[in-house]
Design a protein around this motif. Structure first.
Motif, PDB file in Angstrom:
ATOM      1  N   THR A 106       0.841  -1.191   0.000  1.00 37.57           N
ATOM      2  CA  THR A 106       0.000   0.000   0.000  1.00 37.57           C
ATOM      3  C   THR A 106       0.880   1.246   0.000  1.00 37.57           C
ATOM      4  N   SER A 107       0.260   2.401   0.180  1.00 40.52           N
ATOM      5  CA  SER A 107       1.031   3.641   0.191  1.00 40.52           C
ATOM      6  C   SER A 107       1.942   3.728   1.406  1.00 40.52           C
ATOM      7  N   ASP A 117      -6.644  -0.779  -1.763  1.00 36.02           N
ATOM      8  CA  ASP A 117      -6.895   0.232  -2.788  1.00 36.02           C
ATOM      9  C   ASP A 117      -6.077  -0.058  -4.045  1.00 36.02           C
ATOM     10  N   ARG A 134      -6.607   1.971  -6.829  1.00 37.17           N
ATOM     11  CA  ARG A 134      -6.708   3.230  -7.572  1.00 37.17           C
ATOM     12  C   ARG A 134      -7.683   3.094  -8.744  1.00 37.17           C
ATOM     13  N   ASP A 178      -7.241  -0.409   3.304  1.00 38.68           N
ATOM     14  CA  ASP A 178      -7.200   0.964   2.806  1.00 38.68           C
ATOM     15  C   ASP A 178      -8.153   1.175   1.634  1.00 38.68           C
ATOM     16  N   GLU A 187     -11.117   2.392   3.468  1.00 38.03           N
ATOM     17  CA  GLU A 187     -10.919   3.758   3.951  1.00 38.03           C
ATOM     18  C   GLU A 187     -11.062   4.775   2.821  1.00 38.03           C
ATOM     19  N   ARG A 188     -10.640   4.404   1.620  1.00 35.10           N
ATOM     20  CA  ARG A 188     -10.714   5.329   0.482  1.00 35.10           C
ATOM     21  C   ARG A 188     -12.162   5.611   0.086  1.00 35.10           C
ATOM     22  N   TYR A 189     -13.025   4.619   0.233  1.00 35.20           N
ATOM     23  CA  TYR A 189     -14.441   4.767  -0.124  1.00 35.20           C
ATOM     24  C   TYR A 189     -15.301   4.552   1.123  1.00 35.20           C
TER      25      TYR A 189
END
Length: 226
Positions: free
Chosen positions: A10-11, A117, A119, A164, A167-169
């Motif tokens: 992840t990031s 995630d 992207r 994540d 968490e992003r959506y």
């Protein structure tokens, strides 16, 4: 065993060391696109804190994905180079199973949908049943986040979402009837240590991409005739 675990799907970037005596040393860096800069230094620092020489490492554990393309490449390259350089075992875990085992360790039970995630409105996702452990109930796949939300909203069964990708959506997943959010943005590096310690060495470790790299996809889109 003396273990080193590497998480770059992840990031965020996470590194952990566990000694033969069971002591754990962990670093998490939320520095997207800087995995290559922080990873080797973090491993060296943790080994120093644990008072372990690099050649005393028995096993290297790496997250092979699915996840962000560049991060996975950096993590895998670092893990392979380290293991080969010192003659240590190399084993892999996936980002989705570490999310599931992390949730299990936190007390979550029942259906869990792990989401990383991907992207471009997509997520990497997999269904688990958390009971005596984290049993895989589906194969990992890439899907539109919106479609996963609709799927579970229609299903109506009790379910927990984590990762994540959730968490992003977050507002979308939080609206799913009978859905619960387990906030765990980064795949659990402690779970990676525990799983990796038990995992059988099976030869070459290959990345689990599920989707062509963002860089390739973007290039293809730009080159497509109008």
């Amino acid at each position: 065993m003396n273990l080193v675990a590497i998480e770059t799907a992840t990031s965020a970037c996470a590194v952990a060391v566990r000694t033969r005596g069971g002591d754990e040393f962990i670093r998490v860096f939320d520095e997207e696109r800087r995995h290559n800069e922080v990873l080797s230094e973090a491993i060296a620092q943790l080994l120093d804190e644990a008072a372990i020489g690099v050649r005393e490492v028995d096993r290297v554990i790496v997250d092979r994905g699915p996840g962000l393309y560049t991060g996975l490449r950096v993590g895998l390259a670092t893990a392979i180079a380290l293991a080969q350089g010192i003659g240590a075992d190399l084993v892999a875990v996936t980002s989705l199973e570490t999310l599931a085992w992390g949730a299990f360790s936190a007390g979550v039970r029942g259906r869990l949908v792990a989401c990383v995630d991907a992207r471009r409105g997509e997520i990497f996702t997999q269904l688990f049943e958390l009971g005596d452990g984290a049993e895989q109930n589906s194969a990992p796949r890439v899907a539109r986040a919106r479609n996963v939300v609709i799927e579970w909203a229609t299903n109506g069964a009790p379910v927990t979402f984590s990762g994540d990708g959730v968490e992003r959506y977050l507002s979308d997943f939080a609206a799913v009837p009978n859905g619960v959010i387990h906030h765990q943005a980064v795949p659990s590096i402690r779970a990676a240590l525990s799983m990796g310690a038990r995992r059988v060495v099976e030869g070459a470790v290959v990345p689990l991409y599920l989707r062509e790299a963002d860089a390739v996809a973007n290039f293809t889109t730009r080159e497509r005739p109008q």
